[in-house]
Design a protein around this motif. Structure first.
Motif, mmCIF file in Angstrom:
data_model
loop_
_atom_site.group_PDB
_atom_site.id
_atom_site.type_symbol
_atom_site.label_atom_id
_atom_site.label_comp_id
_atom_site.label_asym_id
_atom_site.label_seq_id
_atom_site.Cartn_x
_atom_site.Cartn_y
_atom_site.Cartn_z
ATOM 1 N N SER A 156 -6.371 1.457 -7.348
ATOM 2 C CA SER A 156 -6.937 2.275 -6.275
ATOM 3 C C SER A 156 -8.174 1.619 -5.693
ATOM 4 C CB SER A 156 -7.327 3.654 -6.805
ATOM 5 O OG SER A 156 -6.200 4.334 -7.272
ATOM 6 N N ASP A 215 2.081 4.773 0.984
ATOM 7 C CA ASP A 215 1.984 5.810 2.009
ATOM 8 C C ASP A 215 2.098 7.122 1.261
ATOM 9 O OD1 ASP A 215 2.562 7.838 3.875
ATOM 10 O OD2 ASP A 215 3.525 6.422 5.232
ATOM 11 N N SER A 216 0.969 7.769 1.013
ATOM 12 C CA SER A 216 0.957 8.957 0.155
ATOM 13 C C SER A 216 1.657 10.148 0.787
ATOM 14 C CB SER A 216 -0.474 9.319 -0.246
ATOM 15 O OG SER A 216 -1.267 9.511 0.904
ATOM 16 N N GLY A 221 -7.149 3.657 -0.594
ATOM 17 C CA GLY A 221 -5.779 4.017 -0.922
ATOM 18 C C GLY A 221 -5.323 3.408 -2.231
ATOM 19 N N THR A 222 -4.033 3.561 -2.482
ATOM 20 C CA THR A 222 -3.402 3.022 -3.674
ATOM 21 C C THR A 222 -2.611 1.780 -3.275
ATOM 22 O OG1 THR A 222 -3.258 5.226 -4.636
ATOM 23 C CG2 THR A 222 -1.845 3.534 -5.594
ATOM 24 N N ARG A 269 0.862 -1.186 0.000
ATOM 25 C CA ARG A 269 0.000 0.000 0.000
ATOM 26 C C ARG A 269 0.897 1.233 0.000
ATOM 27 N NH1 ARG A 269 -3.939 -0.954 3.906
ATOM 28 N NH2 ARG A 269 -2.414 -0.494 5.500
#
Length: 119
Positions: free
Chosen positions: A94, A33-34, A65-66, A31
């Motif tokens: 996404s 972490d933007s 999330g992405t 995942r």
């Protein structure tokens, strides 16, 4: 990993060149972490004889999330005594509604691959 069969995210890998499931293919789920722009590994697994990898993530851990599924295709082909153009395949996607179920199949040969959102 989550308990088998309980994952809201599933995958199925098919070796389309030979017309068989891609058994014993290593993969990992990440995942983004933007805030830091780094990928965090959530789980690792290996496909079973049917080309599936149950238990990738629990419903509680699946948040908007992405995400990225990384398939170790080069090692898979090497295990069959073959070479491949792609050393790995990364599929980035996404998730906005984690209450849905997500199925991400990978159809691959030694020189191509495709994917789609399945049901």
């Amino acid at each position: 990993m989550a308990a088998a069969g309980s994952s809201p995210l599933t995958t199925h890998v098919l070796n389309t060149g030979d017309g068989v499931p891609a058994a014993r293919l290593a993969l990992s789920l990440h995942r983004l972490d933007s805030s830091l722009m780094v990928w965090n590994m959530l789980s690792v697994g290996t496909t079973n004889n049917d080309g599936r990898c149950p238990g990738l993530i629990s419903q509680e851990a699946l948040i908007p999330g992405t995400y990225k599924l990384r398939f170790e295709t080069g090692s898979y082909w090497a295990g069959l005594g073959q070479t491949s153009f792609y050393p790995y395949v990364e599929v980035v996607f996404s998730i906005s509604d984690p209450d849905q179920r997500f199925h991400l199949p990978l159809l691959m040969s030694r020189f191509s691959y495709s994917t789609y959102r399945g049901s």
